[in-house]
Design an enzyme around this catalytic site. Sequence first.
Site: not given
Length: 239
Positions: A12, A29, A123
């Site tokens: 965020d 972004h 991962l």
Amino acid sequence: MTTPAHVAIIMDGNGRWAKARGLPRLAGHRAGVEALRKTVRAAPELGISYLTVYAFSSENWSRPKSEVSDLMGLLKLFIRRDLAELHQNGVRVRVIGDKEGLQPDIRGLLQEAESLTAGNEALTLVIAFNYGGRDEIVRTARKLADAVARGDMASDAITAESFAASLDTKGIPDPELVIRTSGELRLSNFLLWQAAYSELVFLPCYWPDFSREHLADALRDFAGRERRFGGLAARDVAL
Ligand code: IPE
Ligand code: IPE
Ligand code: MG
């Protein structure tokens, strides 16, 4: 040091990062995608096996149309540009959230990413996209109710275990640690079921500024926590 197998991050603060620089939100972004790339590289090096990132919530549709379309565009760009490298680095991609609510081209790309990387083990990167904890729980309840109505399942076979095994996150262990950047102190509908006993770390920095050092610090913070799961610490149990 105890390292969590699964770390989940609420990425965020992109908008505020951009505003502080006099830039459009889209620039924030874009910088956020860069921070995501670095975090995906750092996570396995720090001993993390599962990394979940909150990229678009079921409530983010309420943003202006242009921002929603920028975020859809960035996801497509991320998959197109990064999928080969992720695959090369042994990253398995999983997507959680309501895929039915996404445009067919995005659904196709996400499907391609999941199938190509399904066998990888370095991962697991779980991308929460069009994801909401309540929505996931409701979809799961409906799925189980349908199974009961069809006669494929007895209602008393619905347990915490079977419910968890029907969530979008089936097969993924609960996150031991949830990190949120940007200084907000809330979950915003993220992993409501799975985070029942997660340790929470809130950082003041905006997501684009998040670095390997922030992640390493959060892991150190986690290692110092005492997790009791409703029980007692060993030293408090009377002998
Ligand atoms: C997080 O940054 C990215 C998404 C929610 C998609 P924000 O866009 O929420 O940035 P702030 O919170 O407005 O600063
Ligand atoms: C949570 O951030 C969603 C993502 C990071 C994708 P928001 O910016 O949407 O959350 P609120 O509105 O501050 O609760
Ligand atoms: Mg925000």
